[in-house]
Design an enzyme around this catalytic site. Structure first.
Site, PDB file in Angstrom:
ATOM      1  N   GLY A   1       0.821  -1.219   0.000  1.00 63.77           N
ATOM      2  CA  GLY A   1       0.000   0.000   0.000  1.00 63.77           C
ATOM      3  C   GLY A   1       0.846   1.257   0.000  1.00 63.77           C
TER       4      GLY A   1
ATOM      5  CG  ASP B   1      -7.966 -11.373   4.384  1.00 67.56           C
ATOM      6  OD1 ASP B   1      -9.086 -11.333   3.857  1.00 67.56           O
ATOM      7  OD2 ASP B   1      -7.672 -10.712   5.410  1.00 67.56           O
TER       8      ASP B   1
ATOM      9  CG  PHE C   1       1.592  -0.016   7.105  1.00 65.83           C
ATOM     10  CD1 PHE C   1       2.833  -0.643   6.968  1.00 65.83           C
ATOM     11  CD2 PHE C   1       1.575   1.326   7.467  1.00 65.83           C
ATOM     12  CE1 PHE C   1       4.014   0.044   7.174  1.00 65.83           C
ATOM     13  CE2 PHE C   1       2.762   2.024   7.676  1.00 65.83           C
ATOM     14  CZ  PHE C   1       3.982   1.378   7.529  1.00 65.83           C
TER      15      PHE C   1
ATOM     16  CB  SER D   1      -5.897   7.944  11.886  1.00 61.44           C
ATOM     17  OG  SER D   1      -6.493   9.105  11.341  1.00 61.44           O
TER      18      SER D   1
ATOM     19  CE1 TYR E   1      -9.497   6.188   9.341  1.00 60.30           C
ATOM     20  CE2 TYR E   1      -9.214   3.891   8.678  1.00 60.30           C
ATOM     21  CZ  TYR E   1      -8.678   5.126   9.009  1.00 60.30           C
ATOM     22  OH  TYR E   1      -7.314   5.289   9.004  1.00 60.30           O
TER      23      TYR E   1
ATOM     24  CE  LYS F   1      -6.555   2.947  11.185  1.00 60.78           C
ATOM     25  NZ  LYS F   1      -5.536   1.917  10.890  1.00 60.78           N
TER      26      LYS F   1
ATOM     27  CG  LEU G   1      -6.440  18.551  -1.091  1.00 58.12           C
ATOM     28  CD1 LEU G   1      -7.596  19.207  -1.842  1.00 58.12           C
ATOM     29  CD2 LEU G   1      -5.886  19.504  -0.027  1.00 58.12           C
TER      30      LEU G   1
HETATM   31  P1  NAD Z   1      -3.492   1.698   1.571  1.00 55.44           P
HETATM   32  O1  NAD Z   1      -4.885   1.275   1.335  1.00 55.44           O
HETATM   33  O2  NAD Z   1      -2.688   2.289   0.492  1.00 55.44           O
HETATM   34  O3  NAD Z   1      -2.648   0.459   2.133  1.00 55.44           O
HETATM   35  C1  NAD Z   1      -3.225  -0.517   2.962  1.00 55.44           C
HETATM   36  C2  NAD Z   1      -2.776  -1.859   2.427  1.00 55.44           C
HETATM   37  O4  NAD Z   1      -3.297  -2.880   3.254  1.00 55.44           O
HETATM   38  C3  NAD Z   1      -3.277  -2.129   0.996  1.00 55.44           C
HETATM   39  O5  NAD Z   1      -2.206  -2.605   0.224  1.00 55.44           O
HETATM   40  C4  NAD Z   1      -4.338  -3.209   1.181  1.00 55.44           C
HETATM   41  O6  NAD Z   1      -4.395  -4.103   0.077  1.00 55.44           O
HETATM   42  C5  NAD Z   1      -3.818  -3.914   2.439  1.00 55.44           C
HETATM   43  N1  NAD Z   1      -4.850  -4.600   3.237  1.00 55.44           N
HETATM   44  C6  NAD Z   1      -6.009  -4.094   3.717  1.00 55.44           C
HETATM   45  N2  NAD Z   1      -6.656  -5.039   4.418  1.00 55.44           N
HETATM   46  C7  NAD Z   1      -5.871  -6.162   4.394  1.00 55.44           C
HETATM   47  C8  NAD Z   1      -5.990  -7.460   4.931  1.00 55.44           C
HETATM   48  N3  NAD Z   1      -7.057  -7.840   5.626  1.00 55.44           N
HETATM   49  N4  NAD Z   1      -4.983  -8.346   4.719  1.00 55.44           N
HETATM   50  C9  NAD Z   1      -3.887  -7.989   3.992  1.00 55.44           C
HETATM   51  N5  NAD Z   1      -3.714  -6.764   3.442  1.00 55.44           N
HETATM   52  C10 NAD Z   1      -4.714  -5.874   3.654  1.00 55.44           C
HETATM   53  O7  NAD Z   1      -3.538   2.677   2.835  1.00 55.44           O
HETATM   54  P2  NAD Z   1      -2.396   3.602   3.440  1.00 55.44           P
HETATM   55  O8  NAD Z   1      -2.745   5.014   3.127  1.00 55.44           O
HETATM   56  O9  NAD Z   1      -1.062   3.063   3.095  1.00 55.44           O
HETATM   57  O10 NAD Z   1      -2.665   3.389   5.012  1.00 55.44           O
HETATM   58  C11 NAD Z   1      -1.916   2.437   5.745  1.00 55.44           C
HETATM   59  C12 NAD Z   1      -2.411   2.500   7.169  1.00 55.44           C
HETATM   60  O11 NAD Z   1      -2.304   3.835   7.667  1.00 55.44           O
HETATM   61  C13 NAD Z   1      -3.880   2.111   7.340  1.00 55.44           C
HETATM   62  O12 NAD Z   1      -4.005   1.393   8.561  1.00 55.44           O
HETATM   63  C14 NAD Z   1      -4.594   3.453   7.458  1.00 55.44           C
HETATM   64  O13 NAD Z   1      -5.791   3.353   8.220  1.00 55.44           O
HETATM   65  C15 NAD Z   1      -3.559   4.266   8.178  1.00 55.44           C
HETATM   66  N6  NAD Z   1      -3.684   5.710   7.955  1.00 55.44           N
HETATM   67  C16 NAD Z   1      -3.670   6.195   6.687  1.00 55.44           C
HETATM   68  C17 NAD Z   1      -3.806   7.584   6.497  1.00 55.44           C
HETATM   69  C18 NAD Z   1      -3.825   8.174   5.112  1.00 55.44           C
HETATM   70  O14 NAD Z   1      -4.299   9.308   4.946  1.00 55.44           O
HETATM   71  N7  NAD Z   1      -3.329   7.489   4.111  1.00 55.44           N
HETATM   72  C19 NAD Z   1      -3.923   8.444   7.597  1.00 55.44           C
HETATM   73  C20 NAD Z   1      -3.912   7.889   8.876  1.00 55.44           C
HETATM   74  C21 NAD Z   1      -3.785   6.509   9.050  1.00 55.44           C
HETATM   75  C1  WQD Z   2      -8.230  17.168   3.389  1.00 55.10           C
HETATM   76  C2  WQD Z   2      -8.920  18.509   3.216  1.00 55.10           C
HETATM   77  C3  WQD Z   2     -11.266  18.378   2.700  1.00 55.10           C
HETATM   78  C4  WQD Z   2     -10.865  16.589  -1.242  1.00 55.10           C
HETATM   79  C5  WQD Z   2      -8.937  11.744   5.698  1.00 55.10           C
HETATM   80  C6  WQD Z   2      -9.493  10.750   6.665  1.00 55.10           C
HETATM   81  C7  WQD Z   2      -8.473  10.461   7.728  1.00 55.10           C
HETATM   82  C8  WQD Z   2      -7.168  10.038   7.087  1.00 55.10           C
HETATM   83  C9  WQD Z   2      -6.672  11.089   6.124  1.00 55.10           C
HETATM   84  C10 WQD Z   2      -7.089   7.644   7.086  1.00 55.10           C
HETATM   85  C11 WQD Z   2     -10.300  18.528   3.856  1.00 55.10           C
HETATM   86  C12 WQD Z   2     -10.477  19.012   1.547  1.00 55.10           C
HETATM   87  C13 WQD Z   2     -10.573  17.114   0.001  1.00 55.10           C
HETATM   88  C14 WQD Z   2     -11.422  17.413  -2.244  1.00 55.10           C
HETATM   89  C15 WQD Z   2     -11.361  19.260  -0.730  1.00 55.10           C
HETATM   90  N1  WQD Z   2      -7.289   8.794   6.424  1.00 55.10           N
HETATM   91  N2  WQD Z   2     -10.816  18.428   0.246  1.00 55.10           N
HETATM   92  N3  WQD Z   2     -11.660  18.732  -1.948  1.00 55.10           N
HETATM   93  O1  WQD Z   2     -10.447  14.466   5.469  1.00 55.10           O
HETATM   94  O2  WQD Z   2      -8.336  15.382   6.555  1.00 55.10           O
HETATM   95  O3  WQD Z   2      -8.664  12.928   6.387  1.00 55.10           O
HETATM   96  O4  WQD Z   2      -7.720  11.256   5.142  1.00 55.10           O
HETATM   97  O5  WQD Z   2      -6.781   7.505   8.226  1.00 55.10           O
HETATM   98  O6  WQD Z   2      -8.965   9.449   8.564  1.00 55.10           O
HETATM   99  O7  WQD Z   2     -10.605  11.338   7.287  1.00 55.10           O
HETATM  100  O8  WQD Z   2      -8.193  14.270   4.340  1.00 55.10           O
HETATM  101  O9  WQD Z   2      -7.475  14.543   2.018  1.00 55.10           O
HETATM  102  O10 WQD Z   2      -9.891  13.838   2.491  1.00 55.10           O
HETATM  103  O11 WQD Z   2      -9.174  16.176   2.962  1.00 55.10           O
HETATM  104  O12 WQD Z   2     -11.574  20.447  -0.479  1.00 55.10           O
HETATM  105  O13 WQD Z   2     -11.725  16.961  -3.385  1.00 55.10           O
HETATM  106  O14 WQD Z   2      -9.125  18.743   1.817  1.00 55.10           O
HETATM  107  O15 WQD Z   2     -12.466  19.084   2.911  1.00 55.10           O
HETATM  108  O16 WQD Z   2     -10.492  19.800   4.432  1.00 55.10           O
HETATM  109  P1  WQD Z   2      -9.006  14.353   5.720  1.00 55.10           P
HETATM  110  P2  WQD Z   2      -8.702  14.631   2.863  1.00 55.10           P
END
Ligand code: NAD
Ligand code: WQD
Length: 339
Positions: free
Chosen positions: A14, A62, A84, A128, A153, A157, A204
């Protein structure tokens, strides 16, 4: 004999996981990926080979399948796990809560069970800033109250953090570092790996890059009458390479101190949506087609991290700027479009 500490990276194909695999190799670790590719593409493995010059061991498993995951732990001897693997689409979690609870909580329970069975000491968990909800004060530190989750979601967490803390107390789990990510953005400076949203991006920055690439007609900025610097929402956008580095530092820190931690991982700086758009336009020398639209339901007005604890604990600090992240995100988008 290979003496590099072997680390299980669940969700390693991911966005954040793949960047952390690169950082682990650079840090002298041997990453082993487990992924079921439900939200990533298998060709990322080829990208990692091109970028690092190494073939990364990978299991297509999985994490909610205890039997299959057990065979991975049986075959390998892990010094730690970075978990992750999770589903992360906030909107989908509202319409399909059980899918999120089963996947995100179920996979963590399996990981802890198997870490205990095979005496694997160190866990790093992807949490998160969403656990904080609408902040009572800014910047947000780790002592900020945990609010009622705004989505299933976010609740997964919060539940996972609770499960980890309970398992440490009961000694089921030796120790863990819970990392509360703010908003990861950007891509590896090589342009070979990055964020791979499937379908219409929720976040975004991929929406910005797809608009710049002409894939989307325009970006809609969700609201410009918030009580912020320019009326648009404020977030703490952290370069994914800085975030990846924090995971390596977390493993090293736990191994040396033999303790558990909960840490904010952000830049400590808030940037508005408009400031982020302007940074993208400036560093990439282009004009983005955007319009102002209605607020998005569930959006919080502003949040950014207080980072002194993570900086002191990990000896870590962000190195990349918002403009660096916007440059790298665009480079990755152009790579994807040329593929
Ligand atoms: P992502 O979806 O790119 O990566 C997650 C990976 O996990 C994917 O490759 C998916 O195929 C794999 N996956 C999901 N469920 C699985 C399962 N049951 N078994 C095996 N593989 C599985 O997401 P990311 O952005 O890399 O996020 C990674 C972690 O960070 C997640 O836990 C997410 O909640 C957390 N997180 C992400 C963000 C963000 O904005 N990207 C922000 C805060 C927290
Ligand atoms: C950022 C800002 C939108 C898209 C989310 C999840 C959070 C985490 C990170 C997993 C916001 C604005 C967005 C668009 C816009 N993911 N926006 N037009 O909402 O802070 O967090 O992703 O853990 O749990 O909630 O991130 O990138 O969606 O938005 O104006 O087309 O951009 O309103 O203010 P967010 P985001």
């Amino acid at each position: 004999m290979n003496t590099k500490p072997k680390i299980l990276i669940t969700g390693g194909a991911g966005y954040i996981g793949s960047h952390t695999v690169v950082a682990l190799l650079e840090g002298g670790f041997e990453p082993v990926i487990v992924d079921n590719y439900c939200n990533s593409q298998k060709w990322i493995m080829d990208q990692l080979k091109e970028l690092t010059g190494q073939i990364i061991k990978e299991y297509t498993v999985d994490c909610t399948n205890l039997k299959e995951l057990d065979t991975v732990f049986e075959n390998e001897t892990f010094a730690g796990v970075i978990h992750f693997a999770a589903l992360k689409a906030v909107g989908e979690s509202v319409s399909e809560p059980l899918k999120y609870y089963r996947n995100n909580v179920g996979s963590l329970i399996n990981i802890i069970d198997l870490m205990s069975k095979y005496n694997v000491p160190n866990l790093v968990f992807s949490s998160s800033c969403t656990v904080y909800g609408e902040a009572d004060y800014l910047p947000v530190n780790e002592q900020h109250p945990i609010k009622t989750a705004e989505s299933p979601y976010g609740c997964t967490k919060q539940m996972c953090e609770q499960i980890i803390n309970d398992c440490i107390k009961s000694k089921k789990l030796s120790r863990a570092t819970i990392l509360r990510y703010f908003n990861p953005v950007g891509a590896n400076t090589s342009g070979l790996i990055g964020e791979l949203p499937i379908g219409t991006p929720n976040n975004l920055v991929p929406f910005i890059t797809q608009t710049a690439a002409g894939i989307r007609p325009n970006l809609t900025i969700f609201g410009d009458d918030y009580n912020t610097v320019d009326g648009t929402c404020v977030r703490d956008y952290i370069h994914v390479m800085d975030l990846a580095d924090a995971h390596v530092k977390s493993l090293e820190n736990m191994e040396s101190k033999k303790e558990s931690f909960t840490l904010n991982i952000g830049t400590g700086k808030g940037s508005s949506v408009l400031e982020t758009v302007k940074a993208f336009e400036k560093v990439n020398k282009l004009k983005l087609n955007y319009k102002i639209g209605a607020k998005r339901e569930g959006d919080i007005e502003q949040i950014y991290a207080e980072t002194s604890l993570s900086e002191k604990t990990l000896g870590w600090k962000t190195k990349y700027s918002l403009e660096d992240a916007m440059r790298d995100a665009w480079k990755w988008q152009q790579y994807l479009d040329a593929k």
